[in-house]
Motif scaffolding. Sequence first.
Motif, PDB file in Angstrom:
ATOM      1  N   LEU A   1      -2.855  13.009   5.248  1.00 44.34           N
ATOM      2  CA  LEU A   1      -2.523  12.218   4.001  1.00 44.34           C
ATOM      3  C   LEU A   1      -1.108  12.465   3.334  1.00 44.34           C
ATOM      4  O   LEU A   1      -0.823  11.631   2.339  1.00 44.34           O
ATOM      5  N   ALA A   2      -0.653  13.572   3.650  1.00 44.82           N
ATOM      6  CA  ALA A   2       0.407  13.944   3.056  1.00 44.82           C
ATOM      7  C   ALA A   2       1.541  13.856   3.886  1.00 44.82           C
ATOM      8  O   ALA A   2       1.318  13.939   4.995  1.00 44.82           O
ATOM      9  N   ILE A   3       2.564  13.249   3.395  1.00 44.70           N
ATOM     10  CA  ILE A   3       3.977  12.978   3.959  1.00 44.70           C
ATOM     11  C   ILE A   3       4.600  14.410   4.356  1.00 44.70           C
ATOM     12  O   ILE A   3       4.940  15.279   3.387  1.00 44.70           O
TER      13      ILE A   3
ATOM     14  N   ILE B   1      -1.052   7.443   4.803  1.00 46.35           N
ATOM     15  CA  ILE B   1      -0.636   8.222   6.003  1.00 46.35           C
ATOM     16  C   ILE B   1       0.885   7.926   6.096  1.00 46.35           C
ATOM     17  O   ILE B   1       1.877   9.014   6.143  1.00 46.35           O
ATOM     18  N   LEU B   2       1.069   6.604   5.987  1.00 47.83           N
ATOM     19  CA  LEU B   2       2.812   6.406   6.187  1.00 47.83           C
ATOM     20  C   LEU B   2       3.430   6.432   5.125  1.00 47.83           C
ATOM     21  O   LEU B   2       4.722   6.652   5.201  1.00 47.83           O
ATOM     22  N   LEU B   3       2.812   5.952   3.951  1.00 49.45           N
ATOM     23  CA  LEU B   3       3.773   5.996   2.542  1.00 49.45           C
ATOM     24  C   LEU B   3       3.423   6.924   1.580  1.00 49.45           C
ATOM     25  O   LEU B   3       4.127   6.910   0.586  1.00 49.45           O
ATOM     26  N   GLY B   4       2.630   7.775   1.730  1.00 48.07           N
ATOM     27  CA  GLY B   4       2.064   8.855   0.822  1.00 48.07           C
ATOM     28  C   GLY B   4       1.472   7.903  -0.319  1.00 48.07           C
ATOM     29  O   GLY B   4       1.342   8.493  -1.411  1.00 48.07           O
ATOM     30  N   GLU B   5       1.009   6.858  -0.283  1.00 49.39           N
ATOM     31  CA  GLU B   5       0.576   6.076  -1.423  1.00 49.39           C
ATOM     32  C   GLU B   5      -1.058   6.158  -1.432  1.00 49.39           C
ATOM     33  O   GLU B   5      -1.870   5.263  -0.748  1.00 49.39           O
ATOM     34  N   LYS B   6      -1.794   7.115  -2.196  1.00 48.71           N
ATOM     35  CA  LYS B   6      -3.209   7.318  -2.059  1.00 48.71           C
ATOM     36  C   LYS B   6      -3.750   6.744  -3.258  1.00 48.71           C
ATOM     37  O   LYS B   6      -5.141   6.895  -3.052  1.00 48.71           O
ATOM     38  N   SER B   7      -3.126   6.150  -4.318  1.00 46.90           N
ATOM     39  CA  SER B   7      -3.830   5.527  -5.327  1.00 46.90           C
ATOM     40  C   SER B   7      -5.044   4.448  -4.905  1.00 46.90           C
ATOM     41  O   SER B   7      -6.095   4.392  -5.514  1.00 46.90           O
ATOM     42  N   GLY B   8      -4.620   3.624  -3.948  1.00 48.52           N
ATOM     43  CA  GLY B   8      -5.601   2.512  -3.380  1.00 48.52           C
ATOM     44  C   GLY B   8      -6.574   3.073  -2.373  1.00 48.52           C
ATOM     45  O   GLY B   8      -7.445   2.244  -1.933  1.00 48.52           O
ATOM     46  N   MET B   9      -6.691   4.550  -2.089  1.00 50.30           N
ATOM     47  CA  MET B   9      -7.513   4.705  -0.878  1.00 50.30           C
ATOM     48  C   MET B   9      -8.899   4.990  -1.556  1.00 50.30           C
ATOM     49  O   MET B   9      -9.105   5.300  -2.610  1.00 50.30           O
TER      50      MET B   9
END
Length: 730
Positions: A203-205, A178-186
């Motif tokens: 989940l998108a900036i 949510i904060l960084l747009g970093e979905k790879s570890g979700m």
Amino acid sequence: MKNRPLLSVCLMVLCIIASMVVWGRERFIKELRPSPIERYAAEGDNITICGKIYRQEQKENCRMIYLKENSIYSNSKKFQESKIIIYTNSSQKLHIGNQLKVCGKVSFYEEARNPGNFDQKFYYQKQGIHGKVRSDDIQITDYKRNKLKDRLEKFRMNWQKMLQREMGERDGSALAAILLGEKSGMDQEMKELYQVNGIGHILAISGLHLSFAGLGVYRIARRMTGSYKAGGITGGILLCLYVMMIGMTVSVIRAWVMFVFRIGADITGRHYDMPTALAASAVLTVGIHPLYLYDGGFWLSFGAVFAVCTVIPVLENEMRCKSLCAGLGINVLLWPVILYNFFEIPVYSILLNLIILPLMSVVLTCGMIGSFIKMAGWIPGKWILWICRCILWVYDKCCVFTIKLPMARWVAGRPDKRRIFIYYLVLMTVILILKFKRNGKKYIISITLYTVGFLILISGPWVRTGAEVTMLDVGQGDCICVEGPEHKTYLIDGGSSDIKNVGKYRIEPFLKYRGIGSIDYVFVSHGDIDHMNGIEEMLKRQQVGIKIRNLVVTGEAYRDEKLEELISVAEDNGTTVWEMENGTQIREGKLRFTCLGPKEKNINPGNEASMILHLEYEGFDMLFTGDVEKEGEESLTDTLSYLQEKKISWEVLKTAHHGSKNSTTEAFLENVKPRYAWISAGRKNRYGHPHKDTLERLENSGAKIYSTQENGAFGITVNKKSMRIHGRNG
């Protein structure tokens, strides 16, 4: 338009760029032309690359290194390639700006192998990336780094790790997305749950993030200094750093440009015009990446803001419940975009977003403030992050509750462009009626018109006639979908030995693309994993995937342990299980499935005991053979010899066992004499399927061969004694 000259110019430029993309294609758009690496290197060639790192990503199974300004040596040729991706398991410490020398084998991204599947090639092509290399042979030739970008990347990674450490892996990864747009570890289940419920946009900036980061700081700095200029510079610098850290996605570019327009208007004392800012951001986005015009994210991001400018103000003037206007206005404008890209509508998403969106401001505020306090070493930061964790828990519970409601997901398929055009024409008419018509009948007229337009949009699957049979490309495996004349759906096998999660990524997207939300009958020919592991996966995913009503298997004497386990999975997930024995039929109007085997009592479970099906419809006959061979094929040959008395002409043969050498004998083909032979096999599979001897026998029998290796998915449409074979693109 008269008082908005910049808006007029931007719209003209957009039209020119759109014309260049749609009609000019590769003549104007360099991303559509074969790149140097595609021209001078072949799949599997050993190449040497010298390039500069501009981005890094850590995935679950490997590390991705993005290189730009590349010099490539391949087959005694040297050429330049703008961008390329290196996949590696190396743990070597690398920094943004480092120059690398990499040796490895080149490969290229795949196009979508089935309608509705993710087009990996086009996804990277939009970014100007045309090839990839897998290698652990990496050398740093220049240690010079981009200090600012490198520090921002390190800060982002440390931020993500801190969130995972303080909030737990699952919630920390979700907040990092949510904060960084970093979905790879979700967590993938959590991510999918959000998406199918229609709240994946959190989940998108987006503009909400940048408004918080940029406008928030701008207003604070403006009040502290009393200067619009100082506030704008401070907010702009912080926003630029944030954008550099998270990356320039479509929504980020849009929000960033609109922010610049917003503070620019404040600083100069001019009126902020949202349509002009939106048009300017669109020009900049497609000017940098023209192929984003084909990107669903582009249309969702810009469409949502366009709805704020056009549809929502009209609804707010007409509706008493203002809280519903935003969600309703955005959704009615974006239904075609959502269906075109995702093929389904989350029915309760408007109501769910009434809970989700107000809490998002709290998540962003607490997430950022709590993160900075915690990274500064102060304990209260953890307490503030705990608030975010509670809200994520609420999100989870709301999604789990909503997905269990009746009709939570409506799979309508991809509408064609003609239906989309009609829908928007109707919607524009409705908006004009609501805005300018003054009498009370306008509500009845508007609702009636909109209902008609919406029904036209989603009516594609309902108006199909005849029957359609599609052989899906599932790699080294089998899967065939049959759509009946009365809109029932049948799946014959569904598995793969070389495609991971074949049910989720190959079979389900195709079914959704076709507007199929449930399968009436799934036939499993036998217990090999390349025929059933995708079915097992889909049985477990029915709540977020495709509903399977009935599972059809062979008699108990022909089943092995794996097939028995599949039956248990089906029963545990509410699917009815049926046995189909020799001579049993399933009918749908003029369409009929007849089981032709196995019928011999002494055949052991396995390939020889594959379920054999005969499909009949309007004079069309197709034979499904599973992996039958040896004694099973001999028994089937005897059966077909008897059927010859009925003068059946087999239009299509599903070639047994992926075209292996031990099946489809000359004696068998003498009795079938198919017009077309379909083969499902993985490209470059280790078994050598289809075998050259089998191909030769099929050619000698007069059959025209279609293979998923060469064609991807393909199918045949049968309607009133006419038939048409088509590829995956129609």
